[in-house]
Design a protein around this motif. Structure first.
Motif, short mmCIF file in Angstrom:
data_model
loop_
_atom_site.label_atom_id
_atom_site.label_comp_id
_atom_site.label_asym_id
_atom_site.label_seq_id
_atom_site.Cartn_x
_atom_site.Cartn_y
_atom_site.Cartn_z
N LEU A 75 0.83 -1.27 0.18
CA LEU A 75 -0.11 0.20 -0.01
C LEU A 75 1.04 1.35 0.09
CD1 LEU A 75 -2.58 -1.28 2.52
CD2 LEU A 75 -3.15 -0.46 -0.02
N ILE A 76 1.81 1.11 0.76
CA ILE A 76 2.86 2.32 0.92
C ILE A 76 3.36 2.60 -0.50
CG2 ILE A 76 5.08 3.38 1.81
CD1 ILE A 76 4.19 1.97 4.49
N SER A 77 3.75 1.47 -1.19
CA SER A 77 4.74 1.73 -2.48
C SER A 77 3.63 2.16 -3.46
CB SER A 77 5.16 0.34 -2.73
OG SER A 77 4.49 -0.77 -3.15
N ILE A 82 -4.00 -1.54 -3.95
CA ILE A 82 -3.65 -2.93 -4.28
C ILE A 82 -4.49 -3.58 -5.50
CG2 ILE A 82 -3.39 -5.05 -3.46
CD1 ILE A 82 -2.71 -4.24 -0.88
N ASP A 83 -3.84 -3.78 -6.61
CA ASP A 83 -4.15 -4.29 -7.70
C ASP A 83 -4.21 -5.92 -7.61
OD1 ASP A 83 -4.91 -1.85 -8.96
OD2 ASP A 83 -3.00 -1.86 -9.69
N LYS A 84 -5.15 -6.55 -8.18
CA LYS A 84 -5.40 -8.00 -7.96
C LYS A 84 -5.00 -8.42 -6.30
CE LYS A 84 -3.50 -8.50 -12.76
NZ LYS A 84 -2.38 -8.91 -13.41
N PHE A 85 -5.88 -8.01 -5.64
CA PHE A 85 -5.77 -8.15 -4.27
C PHE A 85 -6.07 -9.91 -4.19
CE2 PHE A 85 -8.44 -9.25 -0.52
CZ PHE A 85 -7.41 -9.06 0.44
N ASP A 86 -7.18 -10.30 -4.64
CA ASP A 86 -7.22 -11.46 -4.50
C ASP A 86 -6.05 -12.71 -4.92
OD1 ASP A 86 -9.82 -11.01 -3.76
OD2 ASP A 86 -10.78 -11.79 -5.65
N THR A 87 -5.44 -12.30 -5.94
CA THR A 87 -4.27 -12.98 -6.59
C THR A 87 -3.36 -12.95 -5.43
OG1 THR A 87 -5.06 -12.78 -8.80
CG2 THR A 87 -2.51 -13.37 -8.39
N ILE A 88 -2.83 -11.73 -4.90
CA ILE A 88 -1.97 -11.67 -3.89
C ILE A 88 -2.31 -12.39 -2.64
CG2 ILE A 88 -0.69 -10.07 -2.46
CD1 ILE A 88 -1.01 -7.85 -4.79
N PRO A 163 -2.84 -0.90 11.43
CA PRO A 163 -3.05 0.23 11.03
C PRO A 163 -2.09 0.71 9.98
CG PRO A 163 -2.34 0.62 13.33
CD PRO A 163 -2.42 -0.95 13.02
N VAL A 164 -2.65 1.40 8.85
CA VAL A 164 -1.55 1.85 7.66
C VAL A 164 -1.75 3.32 7.71
CG1 VAL A 164 -0.91 1.53 5.44
CG2 VAL A 164 -1.83 -0.49 6.76
N PHE A 165 -0.43 4.12 7.79
CA PHE A 165 -0.52 5.22 7.39
C PHE A 165 0.14 5.57 6.17
CE2 PHE A 165 -1.77 4.94 11.97
CZ PHE A 165 -2.56 5.87 12.23
N PHE A 175 -4.19 8.57 8.17
CA PHE A 175 -4.70 7.09 8.41
C PHE A 175 -5.24 6.63 6.97
CE2 PHE A 175 -8.11 4.20 9.64
CZ PHE A 175 -7.63 3.27 9.71
N TRP A 176 -4.78 5.67 6.53
CA TRP A 176 -5.16 5.00 5.14
C TRP A 176 -6.36 3.82 5.39
CZ3 TRP A 176 -5.92 0.00 3.75
CH2 TRP A 176 -6.39 -0.31 2.34
#
Length: 201
Positions: A75-77, A82-88, A163-165, A175-176
């Motif tokens: 997410l930071i990068s 996040i594309d293709k979340f299910d695949t990842i 938590p993701v910032f 806060f993301w």
């Protein structure tokens, strides 16, 4: 019967009795020592077993935490996408993981796998059961392991919430949302309980 014959008769009768008595005592002491040794052996095995499986449980929890950390770095990068979340997520799944989730803004929008987990798409911040711990996690930028608790759709679980910032264009953190892994409690603990039961505990 003479006095000598009486003494000889008593001696002949007492000697086997003493041998039997002493032999019984020796056998009891040997049996008791063997039993104690077996008990100590079983206790040692159970303790070693508990340590081993305890280490396995900790490793499983750390593996779950690692999944949330990996998603955070993605997410930071990618500035929060996040594309293709299910695949990842599929490649991150393990036997002890019930689901992997994303909760942008604190609302769960993506769950893998979705089968049996549809009820998990909730507003975590305003949820009466989860809201308090989620707010604490956000306020302190702290990963939280919550549970065990029972889900409506299936069994008892532990929830790992990270938590993701991210940073805005001025470099100010905001806060993301949260990356989450739901751990199956029976799978992570049952093999330890079974092993201890097999050792008589």
């Amino acid at each position: 019967m003479t006095r000598n014959k009486i003494k000889f008769s008593h001696t002949k009768w007492l000697l086997p009795l003493w041998v039997l008595l002493i032999g019984s005592i020796v056998l009891y002491m040997i049996a008791h020592a063997v039993q104690q040794a077996n008990s100590r052996h079983l206790r040692t095995l159970a303790e070693l077993n508990a340590v081993t499986y305890g280490d396995n449980m900790i490793a499983d929890l750390y593996a779950g935490i690692s999944i949330t950390d990996t998603l955070e770095q993605l997410l930071i990068s990618t500035d929060g996408r996040i594309d293709k979340f299910d695949t990842i997520a599929d490649r991150m799944m393990a036997d002890y993981v019930q689901s992997i989730q994303l909760a942008p803004g604190g609302v769960v929008t993506d769950i893998y796998s979705t089968e049996g987990n549809e009820a998990g798409k909730i507003d975590l911040i305003h949820d009466k059961y989860r809201g308090e711990t989620v707010k604490y996690s956000i306020a302190n930028d702290a990963l939280i392991i919550h549970g065990p608790f029972e889900l409506e759709q299936r069994g008892h679980v532990l929830s790992i919430r990270n938590p993701v910032f991210l940073q805005d264009e001025n470099g100010t953190p905001y806060f993301w949302g949260m990356t989450m892994v739901i751990i199956k409690v029976p799978d992570i603990f049952q093999h330890s309980a079974d092993a201890l039961t097999n050792f008589g505990y």
